[in-house]
Write a protein that holds these residues in place. Structure first.
Motif, PDB file in Angstrom:
ATOM      1  N   THR A 228      11.579  17.348   1.386  1.00 52.58           N
ATOM      2  CA  THR A 228      10.174  17.419   0.786  1.00 52.58           C
ATOM      3  C   THR A 228       9.638  16.182   1.041  1.00 52.58           C
ATOM      4  OG1 THR A 228      10.890  17.108  -1.447  1.00 52.58           O
ATOM      5  CG2 THR A 228      10.734  19.253  -0.804  1.00 52.58           C
ATOM      6  N   THR A 229       8.171  16.110   1.113  1.00 52.92           N
ATOM      7  CA  THR A 229       7.495  15.215   0.925  1.00 52.92           C
ATOM      8  C   THR A 229       7.552  14.173  -0.244  1.00 52.92           C
ATOM      9  OG1 THR A 229       5.596  16.250   0.295  1.00 52.92           O
ATOM     10  CG2 THR A 229       5.551  15.975   2.615  1.00 52.92           C
ATOM     11  N   TYR A 232      10.757  12.268   0.061  1.00 50.87           N
ATOM     12  CA  TYR A 232      10.731  11.189   0.926  1.00 50.87           C
ATOM     13  C   TYR A 232       9.915  10.093   0.511  1.00 50.87           C
ATOM     14  CZ  TYR A 232       8.565   9.270   5.258  1.00 50.87           C
ATOM     15  OH  TYR A 232       8.238   8.161   6.366  1.00 50.87           O
ATOM     16  N   ARG A 233       8.676  10.477  -0.508  1.00 47.43           N
ATOM     17  CA  ARG A 233       7.873   9.395  -1.231  1.00 47.43           C
ATOM     18  C   ARG A 233       8.648   8.543  -1.928  1.00 47.43           C
ATOM     19  NH1 ARG A 233       2.756  13.283  -1.109  1.00 47.43           N
ATOM     20  NH2 ARG A 233       2.011  13.048   1.074  1.00 47.43           N
ATOM     21  N   LEU A 236      10.956   6.050  -0.357  1.00 49.84           N
ATOM     22  CA  LEU A 236      10.071   4.911   0.098  1.00 49.84           C
ATOM     23  C   LEU A 236       9.707   4.180  -1.225  1.00 49.84           C
ATOM     24  CD1 LEU A 236       7.980   5.994   2.749  1.00 49.84           C
ATOM     25  CD2 LEU A 236      10.159   4.901   2.916  1.00 49.84           C
ATOM     26  N   GLN A 239      13.099   2.246  -2.035  1.00 51.26           N
ATOM     27  CA  GLN A 239      13.624   1.079  -1.443  1.00 51.26           C
ATOM     28  C   GLN A 239      12.704   0.047  -1.436  1.00 51.26           C
ATOM     29  OE1 GLN A 239      13.238   3.502   2.281  1.00 51.26           O
ATOM     30  NE2 GLN A 239      15.391   4.355   2.024  1.00 51.26           N
ATOM     31  N   ASN A 240      11.290   0.175  -1.428  1.00 49.12           N
ATOM     32  CA  ASN A 240      10.483  -0.924  -1.302  1.00 49.12           C
ATOM     33  C   ASN A 240       9.292  -0.629  -1.940  1.00 49.12           C
ATOM     34  OD1 ASN A 240       8.793  -3.026  -0.560  1.00 49.12           O
ATOM     35  ND2 ASN A 240       9.560  -3.348   1.530  1.00 49.12           N
ATOM     36  N   ARG A 242       6.696  -2.389  -2.693  1.00 52.74           N
ATOM     37  CA  ARG A 242       5.502  -2.955  -2.411  1.00 52.74           C
ATOM     38  C   ARG A 242       5.095  -2.229  -0.941  1.00 52.74           C
ATOM     39  NH1 ARG A 242       2.484  -7.403  -2.412  1.00 52.74           N
ATOM     40  NH2 ARG A 242       1.770  -8.163  -0.548  1.00 52.74           N
ATOM     41  N   PHE A 243       5.982  -2.017   0.030  1.00 52.20           N
ATOM     42  CA  PHE A 243       5.680  -1.259   1.071  1.00 52.20           C
ATOM     43  C   PHE A 243       5.102  -0.003   0.706  1.00 52.20           C
ATOM     44  CE2 PHE A 243       7.222   2.395   4.143  1.00 52.20           C
ATOM     45  CZ  PHE A 243       6.420   1.864   5.111  1.00 52.20           C
ATOM     46  N   ARG A 245       3.383   0.904  -1.934  1.00 53.35           N
ATOM     47  CA  ARG A 245       1.852   0.962  -2.211  1.00 53.35           C
ATOM     48  C   ARG A 245       1.194   0.370  -1.089  1.00 53.35           C
ATOM     49  NH1 ARG A 245      -1.346  -2.346  -5.874  1.00 53.35           N
ATOM     50  NH2 ARG A 245      -0.383  -4.383  -5.050  1.00 53.35           N
ATOM     51  N   PHE A 246       1.506  -0.359  -0.454  1.00 53.70           N
ATOM     52  CA  PHE A 246       0.978  -0.850   0.858  1.00 53.70           C
ATOM     53  C   PHE A 246       0.468   0.421   1.817  1.00 53.70           C
ATOM     54  CE2 PHE A 246       1.870  -1.149   5.578  1.00 53.70           C
ATOM     55  CZ  PHE A 246       0.809  -2.185   5.883  1.00 53.70           C
ATOM     56  N   ILE A 247       1.177   1.409   1.734  1.00 57.81           N
ATOM     57  CA  ILE A 247       1.263   2.732   2.658  1.00 57.81           C
ATOM     58  C   ILE A 247       0.225   3.742   1.950  1.00 57.81           C
ATOM     59  CG2 ILE A 247       3.257   3.924   2.360  1.00 57.81           C
ATOM     60  CD1 ILE A 247       2.003   2.910   6.035  1.00 57.81           C
ATOM     61  N   GLY A 248       0.140   3.543   0.655  1.00 56.38           N
ATOM     62  CA  GLY A 248      -0.658   4.361  -0.034  1.00 56.38           C
ATOM     63  C   GLY A 248       0.008   5.234  -0.998  1.00 56.38           C
ATOM     64  N   ILE A 249       1.441   5.115  -1.000  1.00 57.40           N
ATOM     65  CA  ILE A 249       2.008   6.004  -1.977  1.00 57.40           C
ATOM     66  C   ILE A 249       2.055   5.291  -3.446  1.00 57.40           C
ATOM     67  CG2 ILE A 249       4.343   6.722  -2.536  1.00 57.40           C
ATOM     68  CD1 ILE A 249       4.842   6.556   0.593  1.00 57.40           C
TER      69      ILE A 249
ATOM     70  N   GLY B 331      -4.296   3.020  -1.097  1.00 55.79           N
ATOM     71  CA  GLY B 331      -4.262   4.267  -0.431  1.00 55.79           C
ATOM     72  C   GLY B 331      -5.600   4.808  -0.354  1.00 55.79           C
ATOM     73  N   ARG B 334      -7.253   3.161   2.505  1.00 53.92           N
ATOM     74  CA  ARG B 334      -6.853   3.531   3.802  1.00 53.92           C
ATOM     75  C   ARG B 334      -7.517   4.977   4.205  1.00 53.92           C
ATOM     76  NH1 ARG B 334      -2.156   2.143   6.441  1.00 53.92           N
ATOM     77  NH2 ARG B 334      -0.924   0.433   5.456  1.00 53.92           N
ATOM     78  N   THR B 348       6.469  -6.050   3.228  1.00 57.71           N
ATOM     79  CA  THR B 348       5.427  -5.353   3.223  1.00 57.71           C
ATOM     80  C   THR B 348       5.153  -4.436   3.966  1.00 57.71           C
ATOM     81  OG1 THR B 348       4.242  -7.018   2.101  1.00 57.71           O
ATOM     82  CG2 THR B 348       2.684  -5.469   2.258  1.00 57.71           C
ATOM     83  N   LEU B 375       4.333  19.860   1.382  1.00 58.12           N
ATOM     84  CA  LEU B 375       5.399  19.800   0.646  1.00 58.12           C
ATOM     85  C   LEU B 375       6.739  19.732   1.479  1.00 58.12           C
ATOM     86  CD1 LEU B 375       4.475  22.576  -1.865  1.00 58.12           C
ATOM     87  CD2 LEU B 375       4.738  20.061  -2.212  1.00 58.12           C
TER      88      LEU B 375
END
Lengths: 370, 524
Positions: A228-229, A232-233, A236, A239-240, A242-243, A245-249, B331, B334, B348, B375
């Motif tokens: 599922t998304t 997956y989120r 991420l 794992q990181n 900062r990444f 947040r950077f990608i919008g999660i 986010g 973006r 980052t 989903l």
């Protein structure tokens, strides 16, 4: 590359287990026991051979199911970057909450009452997990410390309730809530294989119909984590962050979600344990169930499928150890278990060293990799 | 020719996954400046780390001053007179210059007590002996990068080094500071007969400073020769193994398009709580590349983080595509139509534990075709997409399931660029896009950026590499101590002028600077 890594990992896992069993055998020899006999009774106890096969297999499955739920609960939170050591406390509150509700719902149809109890268990567990999660995310308080501390709070609170305000009126019971109506209880589903024995004498295993619920939860969590998304989120974020947040999660929010799911699973398990085996809330129902699952999760690096498979192995080991106890001290099996974990922790370093040595001998292979 | 002072005999260095040095034999002679060049990951630093005793080679031997090194340790190397100045300085910021220089071998009174006055005197002696001007009482944290580097060099000299290794010393310097450093190098070589080994990947520096040059490629030494016998083109093709020329792009002046990003009077604090962006205002328009030039640490990082939502500004206004982006989350910004290639790709820009596929899809996982109803994750589609990007961007890895953490810097950057460019947003904030990236990948990334410009995107390019800025920018601004100190048209402005502006030197400052520069030249 990734599948190669996985095969390598499974291989070294297998070797670690073999070495651990060998060390176990050695210890049996040294302490004056017959290792062949010892492992025989272990396998018998786990249900692979012997006259009580069915019952023993039932018990192994029961233990495995426990490990799967607690292992996955650890993994869900960890995947989102929060380490939940507080599953034990969440389990206690889930158990108490659902058992208490069940005593209030006497006479209600189980089709309505059971989902309600389940909801209560899940809510109690996740609300209790929410506290350390918010503390971690908003105030940066280490969740390992806070969850460990909250375990004691929950366990002693539940013990107090079971011995005090909510204590049963039944005689001969020193601690526990009112008995749950039998229509709410889970039925035991595996019996001894001897048909000749009368119904009364048949040996029941600890496996109950709650295993169906557990199977459904397992399937759901496995799907959530790997397909599922949301999973997956969470991954991420873990794992990181900062990444993420950077990608919008929203990494902090997902850390809380991971803890909520983890707590909910623990709460549910608390309900199953007590509804199935104790027919009431028993403040001594858990012998650190959660920590066994946590170990399995750590050994399998929080991978859902790995945890499920490894739970069956450890489930068999744990169940077998109980019957082994008759001849051999059960501490031995604890040693075997510890050695496996120890070797697994060490294997990463050992494998890396071996790879360097191998690469020195065959530089051409290394270059391709580089 | 005299006896070599350092010789490598068939040295190989095997790391778990990489053969970093492959059978290298090289002689370095006393009193020369030897430049070691090569792309990132060519094995230059590894070879020098072996000389400095930080790595033990898996094969071969190293002879220093006629003696074979048997035990590899930095202590041993320092005792042999080898000094190394690393890319990242190893200084204690709160100590004075003198305290830093004597650290580790402090002068003692009565063999026991630390003597500060003796330390000061030692440093003053060193300063007059080598002519490297620094104030011994200044605190290191107050010094600029160029002076800090000078302190590092003095530190090695204090320990009696006569073989000096400089690992990419000019990466953080302005053109002027680089000139000063080169003057220092020439002086210590000529007057003290020192041997200097300089690691770099800037070709014009090799031509400017070195007597001999060694070129490395993929762990091998491709060649070593006198600098006077080669030229930049030859070195470039030796480095990459093929002819590479970074030709300038032909372009038309961007039309006066609408503003894409406007920043007005922005103030941002850094991690230490100090104001590092001090009232910046500018406008970025569609169809142009606006270059921000500056020495690192002058507020670029904080400016970019504020623009992209990773850091909250103290004051000021930011609009992106006519929407208010001040204090919005990354986010949200973006979603206004902005993508971001961050300067720090390791922490980052990617998730190193995730696979190439997972990194490429990140940020798009909830959209079609990667999810069903937002989903369910459609892993097959993800993989299919990753494969196409993998081929298009020529990412060098075993496959799309490879963990990104195992990739080289250039390939990791391709993953970041591929992902960010695929959002197809009208605004791109790009920070240090080619740092640590080899020439081939650099050219590729530059071309991608020019394509985006051609599509009408607004691009803000922050870089410490002047070559890159001059190649790509339509307009350039310089940033110094959190303020914009000048705006230039790269087509008509000489580099030196931009360099001066990067140092905040304008008007009277400039004449002062020119005086000191002239004095420096006289010294050498």
């Amino acid at each position: 590359m990734k599948s190669k890594e996985r095969i390598q990992y499974l291989l070294s896992l297998g070797v670690s287990i073999l070495i651990a069993l060998a060390i176990g055998a050695l210890l049996m020899l040294v302490s004056g026991h017959d290792p062949v006999q010892g492992y025989r009774s272990l396998i018998e106890g786990a249900g692979f051979i012997g006259p009580r096969k069915a019952q023993a297999i039932g018990n192994t499955l029961y233990k495995s199911a426990q490990l799967i739920i607690t292992g996955l609960a650890t993994a869900v939170a960890s995947s989102a970057g929060v380490f939940n050591v507080g599953g034990e406390g969440q389990m206690y509150l889930g158990a108490l909450g659902s058992c208490y509700l069940a005593t209030l719902l006497v006479g209600v149809s189980p089709w309505i009452a059971m989902p309600l109890c389940f909801l209560a268990a899940v809510l109690c567990g996740s609300v209790y997990a929410f506290i350390p999660a918010v503390m971690k995310v908003k105030l940066n308080i280490n969740e390992v410390i806070s969850t460990i501390m909250l375990n004691s709070v929950a366990i002693f609170f539940c013990a107090y309730m079971a011995k005090g305000p909510l204590k049963t009126t039944e005689r001969g019971i020193t601690a526990g809530t009112q008995r749950i109506s039998s229509v709410f209880q889970f039925d035991r589903i595996i019996f001894s294989n001897s048909d000749v024995l009368s119904e009364r004498l048949r040996m029941k295993s600890n496996l109950t119909t709650s295993v169906i619920w557990i199977a459904l939860i397992t399937l759901l969590i496995w799907y959530l984590m790997s397909h599922t998304t949301l999973g997956y989120r969470m991954n991420l974020s873990g794992q990181n962050s900062r990444f993420a947040r950077f990608i919008g999660i929203r990494a902090d929010w997902l850390g809380i979600v991971g803890m909520l799911i983890s707590g909910a699973m623990c709460g549910a398990l608390g309900m199953f344990e007590n509804f199935a085996l104790h027919s009431r809330f028993n403040p001594e129902f858990s012998n650190e169930i959660y920590f066994d699952g946590m170990l399995v999760a750590m050994i399998m690096r929080y991978r859902p499928l790995g945890i499920i498979l490894m739970s069956f192995f450890f489930g068999a080991l744990k169940t077998g150890a109980v019957s082994m106890q008759q001849d051999i001290p059960s501490e031995l099996i604890l040693i075997v278990q510890s050695v496996v974990i120890f070797l697994m922790a060490a294997q990463e370093g050992i494998v890396a060293r071996l790879r360097v040595k191998h690469a020195r001998k065959h530089p051409s292979i290394a270059k391709e990799v580089g | 020719m005299s006896e070599p002072i350092v010789s490598f005999h068939h040295v190989s260095m095997q790391f778990p996954d990489v053969l970093a040095n492959d059978d290298i034999s090289l002689d370095i002679y006393p009193g020369e400046v030897f430049a070691l060049i090569g792309e990132n990951g060519a094995g230059k630093s590894t070879l020098m780390n072996i000389l400095f005793g930080m790595n033990k080679p898996t094969d071969g031997s190293v002879v220093v001053k006629g003696e074979e090194i048997r035990s590899f340790s930095t202590r041993e190397a320092i005792a042999r007179g080898i000094g190394m100045v690393h890319q990242h300085f190893m200084l204690v910021p709160s100590f004075t210059v003198a305290q830093n220089i004597v650290l580790g071998c402090e002068p003692r009174v009565n063999g026991f007590a630390y003597s500060f006055s003796a330390a000061r005197k030692t440093v003053l002696d060193l300063v007059s002996e080598y002519g490297l001007q620094v104030d011994p009482d200044a605190q290191v944290e107050d010094l600029g990068v160029g002076l800090q580097q000078r302190v590092e060099i003095l530190k090695t000299l204090h320990r009696g080094a006569d073989i000096l290794i400089l690992d990419e010393p000019t990466a953080v310097l302005t053109p002027q500071e680089t000139d000063e450093l080169f003057a220092v190098i020439r002086r210590i070589v000529r007057e003290k007969n020192m041997t200097v080994i300089i690691i770099t990947h800037k070709l014009y520096e090799v031509m400017a400073i070195s007597d001999r040059v060694g070129v490395m490629r993929q762990g091998r030494l491709v060649g070593a020769c006198r600098t006077s016998e080669v030229n930049e083109h030859l070195l470039a093709s030796m480095m990459v193994g093929k002819e590479v020329l970074l030709e300038p792009f032909s372009r038309e002046k961007p039309a006066d398009a609408a503003p894409a990003v406007t920043v007005s009077d922005l103030f941002v604090r850094d991690d230490r709580g100090l104001m590092s962006v001090n009232g910046i205002s500018f406008t970025l328009r569609y169809g142009e590349i606006l270059g921000v030039a500056g020495v690192e640490g002058n507020g670029q990082r904080e400016l970019v983080e504020a623009l992209t939502g990773l850091r909250k500004p103290v004051r000021g206004e930011i609009t992106v595509n006519e929407q208010r982006a001040t204090r919005a989350s990354p986010g949200r910004i973006r979603s206004f139509g902005l993508s971001h290639v961050p300067e720090d790709r390791m922490t980052t820009g990617v998730s190193r534990d995730a696979t190439i596929t997972e990194n490429l899809v990140a940020g798009k996982e909830g959209r079609k075709p990667f999810s069903f109803l937002g989903l369910h994750l459609r892993k097959g589609k993800m993989k299919q997409y990753a494969r196409s990007v993998f081929d298009l961007f020529d990412i060098r890895a075993a496959g799309v399931n490879t963990r990104v953490g195992t990739l080289s810097g250039g390939n990791m950057q391709k993953v970041v660029v591929a992902r960010e460019f695929s959002f197809d947003t009208p605004v791109l904030i790009i920070s240090q896009p080619t740092r640590g990236v080899d020439v081939g990948a650099m050219d590729f990334i530059h071309r991608q950026m020019m394509n985006k410009r051609g599509e009408g995107c607004a691009i803000l390019l922050v870089s410490a590499d002047l070559d890159e800025l001059f190649r790509l920018s339509d307009r350039m601004v310089t940033i110094y101590e959190g303020r914009l100190t000048g705006e230039f048209d790269p087509a008509v402005t000489p580099r030196e002028e931009v360099g001066r502006s990067m140092m905040g030197l304008t008007g009277e400052d400039r004449t002062r600077f020119e005086k000191t520069a002239a004095a420096d030249t006289r010294d050498t």
